[in-house]
Design a protein around this motif. Structure first.
Motif, PDB file in Angstrom:
ATOM      1  N   LEU A  11     -23.672  82.474   0.887  1.00 31.63           N
ATOM      2  CA  LEU A  11     -22.792  82.430   1.373  1.00 31.63           C
ATOM      3  C   LEU A  11     -21.357  82.502   0.573  1.00 31.63           C
ATOM      4  O   LEU A  11     -20.632  82.657   0.020  1.00 31.63           O
ATOM      5  N   ILE A  15     -19.024  83.989  -1.634  1.00 31.06           N
ATOM      6  CA  ILE A  15     -17.496  83.279  -1.352  1.00 31.06           C
ATOM      7  C   ILE A  15     -16.995  83.381  -2.957  1.00 31.06           C
ATOM      8  O   ILE A  15     -15.763  83.109  -3.510  1.00 31.06           O
ATOM      9  N   ASP A  16     -17.995  82.640  -3.913  1.00 27.33           N
ATOM     10  CA  ASP A  16     -17.235  81.980  -5.173  1.00 27.33           C
ATOM     11  C   ASP A  16     -17.233  83.587  -5.497  1.00 27.33           C
ATOM     12  O   ASP A  16     -16.137  83.469  -6.904  1.00 27.33           O
ATOM     13  N   ALA A  18     -16.179  86.318  -4.813  1.00 30.54           N
ATOM     14  CA  ALA A  18     -14.913  87.011  -3.578  1.00 30.54           C
ATOM     15  C   ALA A  18     -15.215  88.758  -3.944  1.00 30.54           C
ATOM     16  O   ALA A  18     -14.168  88.965  -3.645  1.00 30.54           O
ATOM     17  N   SER A  20     -15.421  91.131  -0.838  1.00 28.27           N
ATOM     18  CA  SER A  20     -15.520  90.992   0.411  1.00 28.27           C
ATOM     19  C   SER A  20     -16.696  91.021   1.173  1.00 28.27           C
ATOM     20  O   SER A  20     -17.512  90.701   2.481  1.00 28.27           O
ATOM     21  N   VAL A  23     -19.292  88.408   0.961  1.00 23.35           N
ATOM     22  CA  VAL A  23     -18.782  87.970   1.895  1.00 23.35           C
ATOM     23  C   VAL A  23     -19.639  87.800   3.249  1.00 23.35           C
ATOM     24  O   VAL A  23     -19.730  87.226   4.031  1.00 23.35           O
ATOM     25  N   ASP A  24     -18.998  89.348   3.911  1.00 28.14           N
ATOM     26  CA  ASP A  24     -19.119  89.901   5.087  1.00 28.14           C
ATOM     27  C   ASP A  24     -20.669  89.833   5.884  1.00 28.14           C
ATOM     28  O   ASP A  24     -21.019  88.972   6.749  1.00 28.14           O
ATOM     29  N   ALA A  27     -22.364  85.905   5.830  1.00 32.56           N
ATOM     30  CA  ALA A  27     -21.728  84.982   6.813  1.00 32.56           C
ATOM     31  C   ALA A  27     -22.288  85.957   7.682  1.00 32.56           C
ATOM     32  O   ALA A  27     -22.876  84.875   8.436  1.00 32.56           O
ATOM     33  N   PRO A  58     -17.526  76.735   3.149  1.00 40.23           N
ATOM     34  CA  PRO A  58     -16.323  76.951   4.118  1.00 40.23           C
ATOM     35  C   PRO A  58     -16.599  76.188   4.985  1.00 40.23           C
ATOM     36  O   PRO A  58     -17.340  76.110   5.808  1.00 40.23           O
TER      37      PRO A  58
END
Length: 109
Positions: A11, A15-16, A18, A20, A23-24, A27, A58
């Motif tokens: 995760l 995020i680092d 970027a 999407s 990230v999804d 997550a 986060p």
């Protein structure tokens, strides 16, 4: 036995990066691993990942992790205080929740 640590690392890396889509996926995997982890596994993950990079996760992920750990151990004043301290690290939005956790910890002692 689930280990949420690899999912937490993925995760943070997503995020680092970027991306999407990444990230999804990360997550979703993180939440799934966390859902079935014990309080010990969650705390080990938090301590490992945050020791490497304090901002690796986060706030929503940290809040969720501590929330699930606290739900498993509602009578652990040390854990309640640790969760409260983490909430206080991210601004005033969660200060009232942190105060409640600290109050509960004091009542337990």
């Amino acid at each position: 036995m689930p280990d949420p640590t690899p999912a937490a690392r993925r995760l943070g890396q997503a995020i680092d990066g970027a991306d999407s889509r990444r990230v999804d996926e990360a997550a979703r995997d993180f939440v799934e691993e966390l859902t079935f982890a014990t309080a010990d596994e969650i705390l080990a993950m938090l301590r490992d990942v945050l020791a490497e990079d304090w901002m690796a996760l986060p706030p929503w992920a940290r809040n969720l992790a501590y929330r699930l750990a606290c739900l498993q151990r509602p009578d652990d004043p040390r854990l309640l205080r640790e969760a409260a301290a983490d909430l206080l690290s991210f601004g005033p939005d969660w200060d009232t929740f942190a105060e409640d956790l600290n109050r509960r910890a004091a009542e337990l002692e």
